[in-house]
Design an enzyme around this catalytic site. Structure first.
Site, PDB file in Angstrom:
ATOM      1  N   ASP A 195       6.104   2.986   5.165  1.00  0.00           N
ATOM      2  CA  ASP A 195       6.753   1.736   5.577  1.00  0.00           C
ATOM      3  C   ASP A 195       6.707   0.665   4.493  1.00  0.00           C
ATOM      4  OD1 ASP A 195       4.020   1.467   5.873  1.00  0.00           O
ATOM      5  OD2 ASP A 195       4.083   0.668   7.904  1.00  0.00           O
ATOM      6  N   HIS A 255       3.465  -5.562  10.846  1.00  0.00           N
ATOM      7  CA  HIS A 255       4.276  -5.311  12.034  1.00  0.00           C
ATOM      8  C   HIS A 255       4.068  -6.466  13.010  1.00  0.00           C
ATOM      9  CE1 HIS A 255       4.735  -1.158  10.606  1.00  0.00           C
ATOM     10  NE2 HIS A 255       3.432  -1.186  10.367  1.00  0.00           N
ATOM     11  N   HIS A 298      -6.866  -1.314   6.315  1.00  0.00           N
ATOM     12  CA  HIS A 298      -5.890  -0.373   6.861  1.00  0.00           C
ATOM     13  C   HIS A 298      -5.812   0.884   6.002  1.00  0.00           C
ATOM     14  CE1 HIS A 298      -2.168   1.136   8.599  1.00  0.00           C
ATOM     15  NE2 HIS A 298      -1.604   1.103   7.404  1.00  0.00           N
ATOM     16  N   HIS A 301       0.854  -1.193   0.000  1.00  0.00           N
ATOM     17  CA  HIS A 301       0.000   0.000   0.000  1.00  0.00           C
ATOM     18  C   HIS A 301       0.888   1.239   0.000  1.00  0.00           C
ATOM     19  CE1 HIS A 301       0.664  -0.726   4.345  1.00  0.00           C
ATOM     20  NE2 HIS A 301       0.446   0.567   4.529  1.00  0.00           N
ATOM     21  N   HIS A 331       1.682   3.712   2.083  1.00  0.00           N
ATOM     22  CA  HIS A 331       2.356   4.293   3.241  1.00  0.00           C
ATOM     23  C   HIS A 331       3.875   4.148   3.158  1.00  0.00           C
ATOM     24  CE1 HIS A 331      -1.342   4.260   6.142  1.00  0.00           C
ATOM     25  NE2 HIS A 331      -1.375   5.257   5.280  1.00  0.00           N
ATOM     26  N   LYS A 378      -3.168  -7.962  11.573  1.00  0.00           N
ATOM     27  CA  LYS A 378      -2.561  -7.635  12.860  1.00  0.00           C
ATOM     28  C   LYS A 378      -1.897  -8.871  13.465  1.00  0.00           C
ATOM     29  CE  LYS A 378      -3.868  -3.382  12.907  1.00  0.00           C
ATOM     30  NZ  LYS A 378      -2.878  -2.288  12.898  1.00  0.00           N
ATOM     31  N   ASN A 393      -1.952   2.563  13.339  1.00  0.00           N
ATOM     32  CA  ASN A 393      -2.305   3.748  12.559  1.00  0.00           C
ATOM     33  C   ASN A 393      -3.590   3.505  11.774  1.00  0.00           C
ATOM     34  OD1 ASN A 393      -2.457   5.960  10.886  1.00  0.00           O
ATOM     35  ND2 ASN A 393      -0.633   5.469   9.700  1.00  0.00           N
ATOM     36  N   CYS A 453      -0.075  -4.419   6.495  1.00  0.00           N
ATOM     37  CA  CYS A 453      -0.703  -3.772   7.651  1.00  0.00           C
ATOM     38  C   CYS A 453      -2.204  -4.033   7.753  1.00  0.00           C
ATOM     39  CB  CYS A 453      -0.433  -2.277   7.617  1.00  0.00           C
ATOM     40  SG  CYS A 453       1.321  -1.853   7.743  1.00  0.00           S
TER      41      CYS A 453
END
Length: 249
Positions: free
Chosen positions: A107, A226, A166, A103, A105, A188, A196, A185
């Site tokens: 990271d 993460h 997300h 995506h 973002h 989970k 976020n 992301c």
């Protein structure tokens, strides 16, 4: 005496089994490490400081077939991206065939300039490309719609957009030969919080993950954006986390 010997033997076997269950971690730089997941997949975990969250570890994935590989998400900084590329190509002799972005973002995309500067093709969904450009950031070169199947050697890589969660553009990647799902992301790790949610669609998150479960029912290994990898229980955990938001729609 026999009971004592049996107890000691049990403890030794249990300790060996416990160690065998732990993924081998290799530190290849100050802020980047590699974690073996299966014979042909490795998690790359990079660390950087995000405002409001502190120092955060972000997961990507590497899929290895013979002397070639595909990377999923860049490490979280340009520096760690360069280190990963150097390690794979110069130290291990792999050819990086492509990189797929989960995506828009940071990271997932922070190292795109470094990847593209080496002539490596980068892929992302149309939504991801548009969002990167809207943010004024480097975008993946190749864009796709709801699904894109890539080949690495004779193995398939299934990139699939199941819906918003997300972010509105988040995809998942499934590797059939490894039964590995890179969820990014959207998924989970067990025990994690919401993280976020600035760009999230909370009301649709659970529906989207359930769509992933139906699409890839044979998955064995699940890698979140993460935290620690796990099994299909990470999908169940994520669905449950956002179930109440779905009820509010």
């Amino acid at each position: 005496m026999n009971k004592l010997f049996s107890l000691l033997l049990f403890l030794m076997i249990s300790n060996v089994a416990l160690k065998a269950q732990q993924p081998a971690v290799q530190q290849i730089g100050e802020d980047i490490q590699l974690i073996r997941l299966t014979d042909n997949t490795i998690i790359h975990r990079s660390f950087t400081v995000f405002e409001g969250y502190g120092r955060v570890g972000s997961n990507g994935l590497i899929y290895l077939v013979d002397s070639t590989c595909v990377i999923f998400d860049t490490p979280a900084t340009a520096k760690t991206t360069v280190r990963l590329l150097d390690y794979l190509t110069k130290e291990q002799g792999y050819t990086v065939q492509a990189l797929v972005v989960n995506h828009f973002h940071e990271d997932c995309t922070a190292g795109l300039d470094s990847v593209q500067a080496r002539g490596i093709l980068t892929y992302g969904s149309k939504k991801t490309v548009n969002l990167c450009l809207a943010e004024g950031n480097t975008a993946p070169q190749k864009k796709f719609g709801r699904k894109k199947v890539l080949k690495l050697g004779d193995q398939q890589i299934v990139n699939y957009y199941p819906g918003p969660a997300h972010t509105v553009d988040n995809i998942v990647t499934y590797l059939p030969s490894e039964k590995v799902l890179f969820g990014g992301c959207m998924i989970k790790s067990l025990g994690a919080g919401r993280g976020n949610i600035n760009d999230a669609d909370l009301g649709k998150w659970s529906d989207t993950v359930e769509r992933v479960q139906k699409k890839f029912p044979e998955v064995v290994h699940v890698v979140p954006g993460h935290g620690h990898a796990g099994g299909p229980d990470l999908l169940d955990f994520t669905v449950e986390m956002f179930a109440e938001d779905r009820m509010k729609k």
